[in-house]
Design a protein around this motif. Structure first.
Motif, short mmCIF file in Angstrom:
data_model
loop_
_atom_site.label_atom_id
_atom_site.label_comp_id
_atom_site.label_asym_id
_atom_site.label_seq_id
_atom_site.Cartn_x
_atom_site.Cartn_y
_atom_site.Cartn_z
N LEU A 21 47.49 57.81 19.67
CA LEU A 21 48.18 57.68 18.34
C LEU A 21 49.55 56.94 18.84
CD1 LEU A 21 49.21 59.82 15.51
CD2 LEU A 21 51.02 58.90 16.70
N ARG A 22 50.24 57.43 20.01
CA ARG A 22 51.34 56.75 20.67
C ARG A 22 51.24 55.33 20.93
NH1 ARG A 22 55.55 60.16 21.34
NH2 ARG A 22 55.28 62.39 21.38
N GLU A 23 50.13 55.14 21.57
CA GLU A 23 49.85 53.55 21.68
C GLU A 23 50.05 52.73 20.78
OE1 GLU A 23 46.95 52.97 25.42
OE2 GLU A 23 46.07 54.32 23.95
N VAL A 24 49.26 53.27 19.54
CA VAL A 24 49.25 52.46 18.34
C VAL A 24 50.82 52.04 17.75
CG1 VAL A 24 48.34 52.17 16.29
CG2 VAL A 24 46.84 53.01 17.76
N THR A 25 51.29 53.18 17.83
CA THR A 25 52.72 53.19 17.18
C THR A 25 53.75 52.37 17.92
OG1 THR A 25 53.28 55.35 17.89
CG2 THR A 25 52.64 55.23 16.03
N LYS A 26 53.50 52.71 19.20
CA LYS A 26 54.39 51.95 20.05
C LYS A 26 54.12 50.40 19.86
CE LYS A 26 55.64 51.29 25.21
NZ LYS A 26 55.26 51.65 26.35
N ARG A 27 52.61 49.86 19.81
CA ARG A 27 52.65 48.61 19.56
C ARG A 27 53.18 47.94 18.35
NH1 ARG A 27 48.59 44.84 21.33
NH2 ARG A 27 48.69 45.97 23.42
N VAL A 28 53.16 48.70 17.17
CA VAL A 28 53.72 48.30 16.09
C VAL A 28 55.43 48.46 16.16
CG1 VAL A 28 53.92 48.90 13.56
CG2 VAL A 28 51.73 48.88 14.85
N GLY A 29 55.86 49.26 16.79
CA GLY A 29 57.15 49.51 17.02
C GLY A 29 57.68 50.61 15.97
N ILE A 30 56.98 51.62 15.56
CA ILE A 30 57.67 52.68 14.73
C ILE A 30 57.46 54.24 15.44
CG2 ILE A 30 56.81 51.76 12.68
CD1 ILE A 30 54.18 53.32 12.66
N VAL A 31 58.04 55.05 15.31
CA VAL A 31 57.98 56.23 15.79
C VAL A 31 56.70 57.15 15.46
CG1 VAL A 31 60.55 56.66 16.09
CG2 VAL A 31 59.19 57.51 13.95
N PRO A 32 55.92 57.80 16.36
CA PRO A 32 54.93 58.48 16.12
C PRO A 32 54.65 59.31 14.81
CG PRO A 32 55.53 58.68 18.49
CD PRO A 32 56.71 58.12 17.79
N THR A 33 55.97 59.91 14.47
CA THR A 33 55.81 60.73 13.36
C THR A 33 55.85 59.56 11.97
OG1 THR A 33 58.33 60.65 13.29
CG2 THR A 33 56.98 62.65 14.23
N ALA A 34 56.11 58.51 12.11
CA ALA A 34 55.87 57.68 10.84
C ALA A 34 54.40 57.26 10.62
CB ALA A 34 56.62 56.26 11.29
N PHE A 35 53.48 57.41 11.64
CA PHE A 35 52.29 57.05 11.51
C PHE A 35 51.64 57.71 10.25
CE2 PHE A 35 47.70 58.48 12.32
CZ PHE A 35 47.26 57.13 12.67
#
Length: 223
Positions: A49-63
């Motif tokens: 999950l962290r990889e995906v949110t980092k690529r998008v530019g949002i914090v993990p909790t926003a996922f």
């Protein structure tokens, strides 16, 4: 970072989207696109999950505003690939004038859709044969729906109207299996832009389906 900022970053547009719902949809799609990019050389089970949110530019909790889990995101990727293909194949076989027409139209549609969405289909093929859990099951569900819709279409041919539902589904399953083999052929061992190799694969795909259809006149179902 807020979802609105992420959406602007991903799309390259600095203007604020029209509505909150649109911002949310853009970020959701950005998460799907980022996951697909990261899955280019690995299985879904190795994606975090962290990889995906980092690529998008949002914090993990926003996922979690968009998906309840990574499995839900994976299922969404499956649906994004397979439902579009099912719709396109359905349109290609809308006129069951002949088995020849059905084969040519379906193979051409399959080829064009796979070539236009290679990352999606690499993901689907990989998870189909080596994945586990909800994502693998979702692929199975989509393939069964594909097969069921095809069985209904096959029943429209005059020479198949006397076939049992079980036999129609068996034939549909054979066709879907042949089409999956074509997808694998297109994605493995073909150099990008090799039109000659692509045409060979399309030709073999048609022959596979013709072999299945040629057995129809001789088929007699037995208990």
């Amino acid at each position: 970072m807020a979802d609105s900022a992420a959406a602007s970053t991903v799309t390259g547009v600095t203007a604020e989207p029209v509505s909150r719902q649109e911002r949310k949809q853009r970020t959701r799609q950005a998460l799907l696109d980022a996951a697909l990019e990261l899955l280019a050389d690995r299985g879904f089970g190795n994606l975090s999950l962290r990889e995906v949110t980092k690529r998008v530019g949002i914090v993990p909790t926003a996922f979690y505003r968009h998906f309840t889990s990574m499995d839900e995101l994976g299922v969404a990727l499956v649906e994004e690939a397979m439902r579009t293909l099912r719709r396109m194949i359905r349109a290609a076989r809308s006129d069951p004038a002949s088995s020849h027409h059905l084969i040519r139209a379906s193979v051409r549609t399959l080829y064009e859709h796979v070539r236009g969405n290679e990352d999606h289909f690499r993901f689907v093929i990989r998870e189909r044969y080596s994945g586990t859990g909800p994502v693998s099951r979702a692929i199975g569900v989509e393939l069964r729906l594909f097969s069921s819709e095809l069985a209904i279409d096959l029943a429209r041919f005059e020479y198949l109207r006397e076939w049992s539902t079980e036999d129609l589904h068996m034939m549909a399953d054979l066709i879907v299996t042949a089409m999956l083999a074509t997808v694998t052929d297109l994605l493995e061992g073909v150099r990008p832009g090799d039109a000659e190799a692509d045409e060979r694969i399309v030709s073999i795909a048609r022959k596979r389906l013709r072999l299945i259809v040629l057995g129809v006149p001789s088929w007699r179902s037995t208990v």
